[in-house]
Each structure stands twice: as C-alpha cells, then as structure tokens.
Design an enzyme around this catalytic site. Structure first.
Site, PDB file in Angstrom:
ATOM      1  CB  VAL A 116      -0.956   0.004   1.217  1.00 34.45           C
ATOM      2  CG1 VAL A 116      -1.725   1.326   1.290  1.00 34.45           C
ATOM      3  CG2 VAL A 116      -1.938  -1.159   1.120  1.00 34.45           C
ATOM      4  N   PRO A 140      11.060   0.105   8.970  1.00 31.65           N
ATOM      5  CG  PRO A 140      10.650  -1.073  10.927  1.00 31.65           C
ATOM      6  CD  PRO A 140       9.974  -0.177   9.922  1.00 31.65           C
ATOM      7  CB  ALA A 191      12.869  -6.430   8.327  1.00 37.03           C
ATOM      8  CG  ASP A 222      -8.312  -1.079   5.353  1.00 35.03           C
ATOM      9  OD1 ASP A 222      -9.241  -0.831   4.562  1.00 35.03           O
ATOM     10  OD2 ASP A 222      -8.191  -2.151   5.951  1.00 35.03           O
TER      11      ASP A 222
END
Length: 254
Positions: free
Chosen positions: A34, A54, A56, A117
């Site tokens: 998104v 982050p 990751a 959302d």
C-alpha cells in the site's frame, strides 16, 4: 418571481480536488504494498517524499525507490519528531494502535493525513486514478469500495480515445501561446471562449496532428474570434495563405 430548477444537494460526498503538492514535504510511514502505491502517487505529483519503515518490511518497489534516491529513507519505526517538517502524512502500517497515535498527533499539529484502510481517520481519500500524460481521472467511492472504484476506473479508461493524452498536450501548448498573444487580464473571458470553440470544432485527431505552424496560423484568427477548420488551416499551407478579410469569410492569397 420566476421559478428556477437547481440541483438537489446530495450529502455524504467528498470534495474532489487536484491537490498541488509540488515540492511539498510528504511523510510516508510504512514500506509495504500500500505504501508503494502511495509513494508513486505523490512522486508523480513532484512532492518531496520521506519514508519511515524498518528495512525488513520493505516492498520491492519501495526498496527500488530508496535505492534510486527518489525518496529520503529512515530505517526505523515512526517517531513523533518525524512530523516536524511534514506538510502531509500518509500511513500504511499493520498496527492500528500506532496508526491511531500518528493520526492524533497529526490532528494536534493540523497536518492533513491519510490512515490507510481507516476511513474515519482520513482527511482525504485516494481514489482509483487513470493517467494518460496530463490527463488524470479519479474515481472515488468515499472509502466504501476501493476495488469497485478500480473496476469503474478501468471501464472509463477503456472507452477513452487512445490519443486523448496527446491531444490535451497540444491544447495546453496552444493555450500558452494564446496567453502570449493576448496577455491582458481583461482578455481572459475571450481567451476561454475561443479555446472552447477550438476544442469543440476540432476533432481529437486534428488536435493530435496540430503542429506549431498550425498553432501560429490558428492564433491569427483569435482577434476576430474565428475558428477555421483544421483543413482550412492546412490548406493555407499548401495552396496559399488564409487571411481574415474583415467580412464573413476568408480570402486566399496565392
């Protein structure tokens, strides 16, 4: 008093605007799919984008933007100080509590924000957008059905002429030239009226084919408020010069 018929008010909508964010500082919190879409939207609008997430959790597209230097990147979670220089905030993280915290901080600082959302925590929505050069068409369901907005947008796009983006570019060029020919403020209404005549009289194919020579010839008819056909403009190039003679037609000088 004469009776008038006016449009009925339909509440529950949004005020759909083209928000100019060129060189504005936009903070994107999150680095997933998104967030990738949000980042592309604001980069297309020439904003200065900072991404906080982050490493990751980075989506491949977001990582690509970072590697190309298209955005400023901070490899960490959100900190309140990230809002210090932000003109707008977009969040797309899978942490409702963190999202709400960011929303409250934005409200305190009066920074417009979109919390992905979570419609109640959005100052504005992202619609489904069709883009063809300068043409942008947005379909919004006001947060009710993003997927449906995408379906409607595709149906609209499928019915548009393939060359409409090029036609709009040429019209923009003609408008800029017209402003140089008639720069006075009081000429504004006449400029708009004449440009409307051009867009109504010429086909999209004509507008796409129009070159700068055609524009210069066409602008010669602005003062008398006339819009000759594309064929007449081109005919002047091949067999003579079309000139307005002050009457109700044209004279040809060979």
């Amino acid at each position: 008093m004469a009776e008038h018929s006016f449009p009925e008010v339909q509440g529950g909508g949004s005020l759909i605007l083209a928000w100019q964010v060129r060189n504005k500082r936009i903070l994107v919190v999150g680095g997933g799919e998104v967030a990738a879409g949000r980042i592309l939207n604001v980069l297309n609008a020439d904003a200065k984008v900072t991404v906080v997430s982050p490493r990751a959790g980075l989506n491949p597209e977001v990582a690509h933007r970072i590697e190309r230097g298209q955005v400023t990147y901070h490899d960490r979670k959100f900190e309140p100080s990230d809002l210090d220089d932000a003109d707008m905030v977009l969040t797309a993280v899978d942490d409702p509590e963190a999202s709400s915290q960011i929303w409250r901080l934005c409200k305190e600082r009066r920074i417009p924000a979109n919390i992905a959302d979570v419609p109640p925590e959005c100052d504005f929505y992202f619609g489904s957008v069709h883009r063809d050069g300068p043409l942008q068409i947005m379909v919004s369901t006001n947060g009710n059905g993003p997927k449906l907005a995408n379906i409607v947008r595709r149906q609209i796009a499928a019915n548009l002429p393939e060359n409409i983006g090029d036609a709009i570019k040429k019209v923009g060029m003609l408008r800029r030239k017209l402003r140089k020919v008639a720069p006075a403020i009081e000429e504004g209404p006449k400029r708009m009226q004449w440009m409307s005549k051009v867009c109504e009289s010429w086909s999209l194919e004509d507008l796409v084919e129009m070159d700068e020579q055609d524009m210069e010839r066409l602008l010669g008819f602005y003062k008398p408020g006339i819009v000759p056909s594309f064929e007449e403009i081109r005919l002047g190039d091949e067999s003579g010069v079309w000139r307005f003679d002050g009457s109700f037609g044209w004279s040809v000088v060979c």
